[in-house]
Write a protein that holds these residues in place. Structure first.
Motif, PDB file in Angstrom:
ATOM      1  N   UNK A 274       0.810  -1.223   0.000  1.00 18.24           N
ATOM      2  CA  UNK A 274       0.000   0.000   0.000  1.00 18.24           C
ATOM      3  C   UNK A 274       0.843   1.272   0.000  1.00 18.24           C
ATOM      4  N   UNK A 275       2.033   1.208   0.606  1.00 16.25           N
ATOM      5  CA  UNK A 275       2.882   2.399   0.708  1.00 16.25           C
ATOM      6  C   UNK A 275       3.932   2.491  -0.395  1.00 16.25           C
ATOM      7  N   UNK A 276       3.845   1.615  -1.398  1.00 21.20           N
ATOM      8  CA  UNK A 276       4.767   1.598  -2.521  1.00 21.20           C
ATOM      9  C   UNK A 276       6.232   1.531  -2.079  1.00 21.20           C
ATOM     10  N   UNK A 277       6.487   0.695  -1.096  1.00 17.85           N
ATOM     11  CA  UNK A 277       7.849   0.495  -0.588  1.00 17.85           C
ATOM     12  C   UNK A 277       8.723  -0.169  -1.640  1.00 17.85           C
ATOM     13  N   UNK A 278       8.139  -1.081  -2.405  1.00 16.38           N
ATOM     14  CA  UNK A 278       8.899  -1.840  -3.414  1.00 16.38           C
ATOM     15  C   UNK A 278       9.618  -0.914  -4.382  1.00 16.38           C
ATOM     16  N   UNK A 279       8.972   0.147  -4.828  1.00 20.42           N
ATOM     17  CA  UNK A 279       9.597   1.045  -5.809  1.00 20.42           C
ATOM     18  C   UNK A 279      10.780   1.803  -5.217  1.00 20.42           C
ATOM     19  N   UNK A 280      10.896   1.864  -3.908  1.00 20.49           N
ATOM     20  CA  UNK A 280      12.018   2.558  -3.258  1.00 20.49           C
ATOM     21  C   UNK A 280      13.243   1.654  -3.074  1.00 20.49           C
ATOM     22  N   UNK A 281      13.070   0.358  -3.303  1.00 23.30           N
ATOM     23  CA  UNK A 281      14.186  -0.585  -3.138  1.00 23.30           C
ATOM     24  C   UNK A 281      15.115  -0.528  -4.340  1.00 23.30           C
ATOM     25  N   UNK A 282      16.365  -0.862  -4.121  1.00 24.81           N
ATOM     26  CA  UNK A 282      17.321  -0.973  -5.229  1.00 24.81           C
ATOM     27  C   UNK A 282      16.858  -2.084  -6.157  1.00 24.81           C
ATOM     28  N   UNK A 283      17.153  -1.931  -7.440  1.00 23.90           N
ATOM     29  CA  UNK A 283      16.767  -2.969  -8.408  1.00 23.90           C
ATOM     30  C   UNK A 283      17.492  -4.284  -8.108  1.00 23.90           C
ATOM     31  N   UNK A 284      18.808  -4.214  -7.905  1.00 18.07           N
ATOM     32  CA  UNK A 284      19.612  -5.402  -7.600  1.00 18.07           C
ATOM     33  C   UNK A 284      20.625  -5.055  -6.516  1.00 18.07           C
ATOM     34  N   UNK A 285      21.287  -6.068  -6.014  1.00 16.53           N
ATOM     35  CA  UNK A 285      22.313  -5.867  -5.002  1.00 16.53           C
ATOM     36  C   UNK A 285      23.546  -5.258  -5.638  1.00 16.53           C
ATOM     37  N   UNK A 286      24.074  -4.238  -5.006  1.00 17.35           N
ATOM     38  CA  UNK A 286      25.323  -3.647  -5.483  1.00 17.35           C
ATOM     39  C   UNK A 286      26.452  -4.628  -5.183  1.00 17.35           C
ATOM     40  N   UNK A 287      27.353  -4.761  -6.109  1.00 16.67           N
ATOM     41  CA  UNK A 287      28.493  -5.641  -5.903  1.00 16.67           C
ATOM     42  C   UNK A 287      29.475  -4.947  -4.970  1.00 16.67           C
ATOM     43  N   UNK A 288      29.625  -5.525  -3.795  1.00 14.80           N
ATOM     44  CA  UNK A 288      30.506  -4.937  -2.796  1.00 14.80           C
ATOM     45  C   UNK A 288      31.890  -5.571  -2.812  1.00 14.80           C
ATOM     46  N   UNK A 289      32.063  -6.607  -3.603  1.00 16.13           N
ATOM     47  CA  UNK A 289      33.328  -7.312  -3.634  1.00 16.13           C
ATOM     48  C   UNK A 289      33.357  -8.387  -2.560  1.00 16.13           C
ATOM     49  N   UNK A 290      34.403  -9.166  -2.554  1.00 11.97           N
ATOM     50  CA  UNK A 290      34.494 -10.274  -1.604  1.00 11.97           C
ATOM     51  C   UNK A 290      34.652  -9.775  -0.167  1.00 11.97           C
ATOM     52  N   UNK A 291      34.111 -10.548   0.747  1.00 13.51           N
ATOM     53  CA  UNK A 291      34.221 -10.261   2.170  1.00 13.51           C
ATOM     54  C   UNK A 291      35.435 -11.027   2.700  1.00 13.51           C
ATOM     55  N   UNK A 292      36.578 -10.350   2.774  1.00  9.75           N
ATOM     56  CA  UNK A 292      37.825 -11.011   3.157  1.00  9.75           C
ATOM     57  C   UNK A 292      37.790 -11.542   4.584  1.00  9.75           C
ATOM     58  N   UNK A 293      37.141 -10.827   5.473  1.00 14.06           N
ATOM     59  CA  UNK A 293      37.051 -11.279   6.870  1.00 14.06           C
ATOM     60  C   UNK A 293      36.278 -12.599   6.938  1.00 14.06           C
ATOM     61  N   UNK A 294      35.184 -12.686   6.227  1.00 12.71           N
ATOM     62  CA  UNK A 294      34.392 -13.910   6.196  1.00 12.71           C
ATOM     63  C   UNK A 294      35.169 -15.047   5.532  1.00 12.71           C
ATOM     64  N   UNK A 295      35.830 -14.741   4.430  1.00  9.35           N
ATOM     65  CA  UNK A 295      36.594 -15.763   3.723  1.00  9.35           C
ATOM     66  C   UNK A 295      37.721 -16.300   4.598  1.00  9.35           C
ATOM     67  N   UNK A 296      38.432 -15.428   5.272  1.00 10.92           N
ATOM     68  CA  UNK A 296      39.507 -15.870   6.167  1.00 10.92           C
ATOM     69  C   UNK A 296      38.948 -16.775   7.257  1.00 10.92           C
ATOM     70  N   UNK A 297      37.825 -16.373   7.843  1.00  9.25           N
ATOM     71  CA  UNK A 297      37.192 -17.209   8.869  1.00  9.25           C
ATOM     72  C   UNK A 297      36.868 -18.595   8.301  1.00  9.25           C
ATOM     73  N   UNK A 298      36.302 -18.634   7.090  1.00 10.81           N
ATOM     74  CA  UNK A 298      35.927 -19.918   6.496  1.00 10.81           C
ATOM     75  C   UNK A 298      37.144 -20.798   6.243  1.00 10.81           C
ATOM     76  N   UNK A 299      38.230 -20.221   5.765  1.00 15.46           N
ATOM     77  CA  UNK A 299      39.456 -20.987   5.526  1.00 15.46           C
ATOM     78  C   UNK A 299      39.974 -21.546   6.848  1.00 15.46           C
ATOM     79  N   UNK A 300      40.048 -20.704   7.852  1.00 18.74           N
ATOM     80  CA  UNK A 300      40.541 -21.149   9.159  1.00 18.74           C
ATOM     81  C   UNK A 300      39.608 -22.188   9.778  1.00 18.74           C
TER      82      UNK A 300
END
Length: 189
Positions: A36-62
């Motif tokens: 009803x409040x047209x929230x959908x039209x205010x959302x980004x079309x797609x996710x912006x590419x932020x690049x890899x999450x090095x902290x998460x990747x390091x945790x996963x490797x360890x």
């Protein structure tokens, strides 16, 4: 979140949100039913590419190396059921790595793996041994996952400029060699 399954197994996931709860959502991941409040039209079309999450990747490797290192305890205590759980965790970490390699922008739910990974990656996953709760199977599965995961993760770390936890990996293989007489199943070459 409401999950509903009809008698003929039509599955529906409904998320009800206030406008202030939509910060990380995108139009490409949603289909509005009532807005009803047209929230959908205010959302980004797609996710912006932020690049890899090095902290998460390091945790996963360890975490992968840590779980691999627990193979010594599982074998010594004859905890083959827990060894199967270890294989499950190693598999999940491998799947996460494979998805990261493809750069899939929207992972979706758990049942979307086929669209997120390549045919070569699917072949790799299906070639790996199942988790069977006995000593030899547990050890061979851990080694197969280590052979599949660690060289790929090391190559990715190099591409991303992430320092590899070399001492941790070396110490883990030394421990497994001493206690189980097993060697690293791949060359660093």
């Amino acid at each position: 979140m409401i999950n509903a399954i009809t008698e003929d197994w039509t599955r529906t996931d409904v998320i009800m949100l206030r406008a202030d709860q939509t910060g990380s959502l995108t139009q490409s991941a949603l289909k509005p039913l009532v807005d009803h409040d047209d929230i959908f039209s205010c959302l980004s079309k797609t996710t912006a590419t932020l690049g890899p999450n090095l902290k998460k990747f390091r945790y996963q490797v360890e975490e992968f190396i840590r779980i691999l290192g627990l193979l010594d305890l599982a074998a010594g205590r004859e905890e083959y059921i827990n060894g199967v759980l270890g294989v499950f965790h190693l598999r999940n970490l491998l799947v996460d790595l494979l998805i990261e390699e493809t750069g899939a922008p929207n992972r979706g739910g758990i049942l979307h793996l086929n669209r997120l990974i390549t045919d070569e990656q699917k072949d790799l996953l299906t070639s790996l041994p199942p988790a069977i709760p006995n000593r030899d199977s547990m050890i061979s599965a851990h080694l197969a996952y280590a052979k599949a995961y660690l060289p790929r993760a090391r190559a990715r770390a190099l591409r991303l400029g992430m320092k590899w936890p070399e001492r941790f990996e070396v110490a883990t293989w030394a421990k497994l060699s001493k206690t189980l007489s097993i060697q690293r199943p791949y060359d660093l070459g």
